[in-house]
Design an enzyme around this catalytic site. Sequence first.
Site, mmCIF file in Angstrom:
data_model
loop_
_atom_site.group_PDB
_atom_site.id
_atom_site.type_symbol
_atom_site.label_atom_id
_atom_site.label_comp_id
_atom_site.label_asym_id
_atom_site.label_seq_id
_atom_site.Cartn_x
_atom_site.Cartn_y
_atom_site.Cartn_z
ATOM 1 N N GLU A 351 0.819 -1.230 0.000
ATOM 2 C CA GLU A 351 0.000 0.000 0.000
ATOM 3 C C GLU A 351 0.844 1.267 0.000
ATOM 4 O OE1 GLU A 351 -2.781 0.298 3.232
ATOM 5 O OE2 GLU A 351 -3.741 2.050 2.366
ATOM 6 N N HIS A 370 -0.418 6.365 -7.215
ATOM 7 C CA HIS A 370 -1.468 7.383 -7.282
ATOM 8 C C HIS A 370 -0.840 8.755 -7.552
ATOM 9 C CE1 HIS A 370 -5.404 5.594 -6.132
ATOM 10 N NE2 HIS A 370 -4.657 4.647 -5.598
ATOM 11 N N HIS A 406 -4.934 -0.174 -10.154
ATOM 12 C CA HIS A 406 -5.299 -1.187 -9.163
ATOM 13 C C HIS A 406 -5.316 -2.589 -9.754
ATOM 14 C CE1 HIS A 406 -5.753 0.285 -5.100
ATOM 15 N NE2 HIS A 406 -5.889 1.476 -5.665
HETATM 16 CU CU1 CUO Z 1 -8.193 2.839 -2.360
HETATM 17 CU CU2 CUO Z 1 -5.563 3.104 -4.449
HETATM 18 O O1 CUO Z 1 -6.331 2.684 -2.578
HETATM 19 O O2 CUO Z 1 -7.128 3.815 -3.797
#
Ligand code: CUO
Length: 691
Positions: A351, A370, A406
């Site tokens: 993560e 991200h 994702h």
């Molecule tokens: Cu929920 Cu990439 O973790 O958005």
Amino acid sequence: MANVVNSLKLLFDRPNEPMVSPKGDNNALFQVTEQYLGEDYQNNGIEINNRYGDTATEIIPLKDLQQVPRFTLARQLPRDAEFSTFLPAHQEMADEVIDELLSVPENQLQDFLSTCVFARVNLNPQLFNYCYSVALLHRNDTKNVPIQNFAETFPSKFMDSRVFAQAREAAAVSSQGAPRIPIIIPRDFTATDLDNEHRLAYFREDIGVNLHHWHWHLVYPFSARQRRIVDKDRRGELFYYMHQQIIARYNGERLNNSLPRVKKFSNWNEPIPEPYFPKLDSLTTSRGWPPRQANMFWQDLNRPVDGLNITVNDMRRWRRNVEEAISTGFAQKADGTTQTLDIDTLGNMVESSILSPNPQLYGALHNNGHSFAAYMHDPKHEYLESFSVMADEATTMRDPFFYRWHAFIDDLFQTFKESTHVRPYTRSELENPGVQISSVRVESSTGDQNILNTFWTQSDVDLSRGLDFSNRGPVFARFTHLNHRPFQYVIDVNNTGDARRTTVRIFIAPKFDERNLPWALSDQRKMFIEMDKFVIPLNAGQNTIVRQSSESSVSIPFEQTFRDLSQQGTDPRQIDLVSFNYCGCGWPQHMLVPKGTEPGAQYDLFVMLSNYDLDSVNNPDGSTLTCKEASSYCGLKDKLYPDRRSMGYPFDRPSNTAANIDDFILPNMFRQDITIRLQNVTEPNPKNAAN
Ligand code: CUO
């Protein structure tokens, strides 16, 4: 106490307005002293506050703070900047504020209220809102303070910016007695069907879906100074599972729209063909969210203002290290020792959260992805641009690239699940001796059997609490979303053993792949979406289990997603607020069933009754299961995740015996053909407040 709770609720109201002016629909006024003026109202704040006092219905006193928080880091974020937990600099600010809000002793609510008002006065509104929400969720004495629906507090993150000029006008004229007419948000406002990806806009831009994602990350922060905030039971595994289910759902929707499954973003030199033009404005920055043109590239990031100085090569290095951990089955810890890799550790590593075994070695692959995606338009901050929707948990699911990223992240988890370090289930782990399912069917409220019906609904959301600096009174935006007719599962079971408990696990998956061929189980297992999971008693002999679609353990009721808090005080069906704050992260009920197609999309409905002896967890005090609505994705507050099996069981790993789903079926399982049919009609939500 009740008064303080009410006062705390008001801190969500009109996040960009100053504290010197009244708050809430009833014109309550915080009585500010010099301590609470902030920079902008140093000179005349007290006078303005006093003037409002003449018309206020309630005056809320504040305590003089003995210990004034310094917020050394957090104050550096300008009030008119966007805030993102993905940015290291912002995360450190949030850690500082959350720590401060949690350090106010429990049951000193007046002190807590005053500290929060001080924070709201002095901090960026988005930063404040995030930290305040996390603090409310993690203190014991604020369990009864509902977290305001984020779409109401920051509506500009959820809908077309053109709505807001109309909304201000509507607020002004309705304050003069004109009837309230909802502002219609068209279903297709970000693109046309010339863009194939736009076929999925109803999913990606759904307000409930985005609220779900925002809320999940609020319940599961990846960083905090107090470890307990992050260190929840199986949170790394839940990070994997909740996002895996999003990808599975999205892929199913893609097949329903004649598009192939999403392609993972794996080659980081490659241009990204999918553009995205969000058409959102920020009411905080008064600027539009940056769009992304087609065929842009990831670029090295050097943005000191965000604490970001990372290269694509750094990402490659972290990726190699993560991949090595997956292939060896061991994680290298920071102290030089190794630990056996499991899915929970891998979730925290990828993560990454502060529970990562070695942040230095494994980096923060997912979070930084991200950021790379969010800053392709200004990687060096040359143009003073803020991030795109990809870096905000409330908006990231709007962007087609979210799913490409994702899909890559999920593939890491799947590679681990497919490796020799994860053992396929043995028969004894799958069977439930003596339990035999004889039939399964779904009965739709329309009278159809084994057909699920979807359609479109228009619902209202009240914008007024986020419509800073405009007249009071509700202003409704009306948006169109997917919905389905209620249905029930009916399961006939024969139990040749003694009475006992069992866990009912219900999944669905498309029956055919994008080429219209039947699936190999190794692929279809990744397409199964969890629809429900619940524990029931089985009598000896014949049993018929009936379960309503509205009881699903993955979803929260529509009223909870779009609840109007001001109405709740008198509503006899008022939901338990403790449940809401935590379980509000559930999947929205209106998106429980995939869209299907007008002719009817064929799906496999899979039902399993597993051996409860292998499912049960020992939760202290089993009496009050808060969150019964949405425990599959949200877990239970302060308790163990309520299912001992791996998340996604029995489809979380490959089978070494079954080539397809029918090979997989044991007597305690059942596969039923069902059809999901879209009725292409749009109906008003009967619960709409405006007409
Ligand atoms: Cu929920 Cu990439 O973790 O958005």
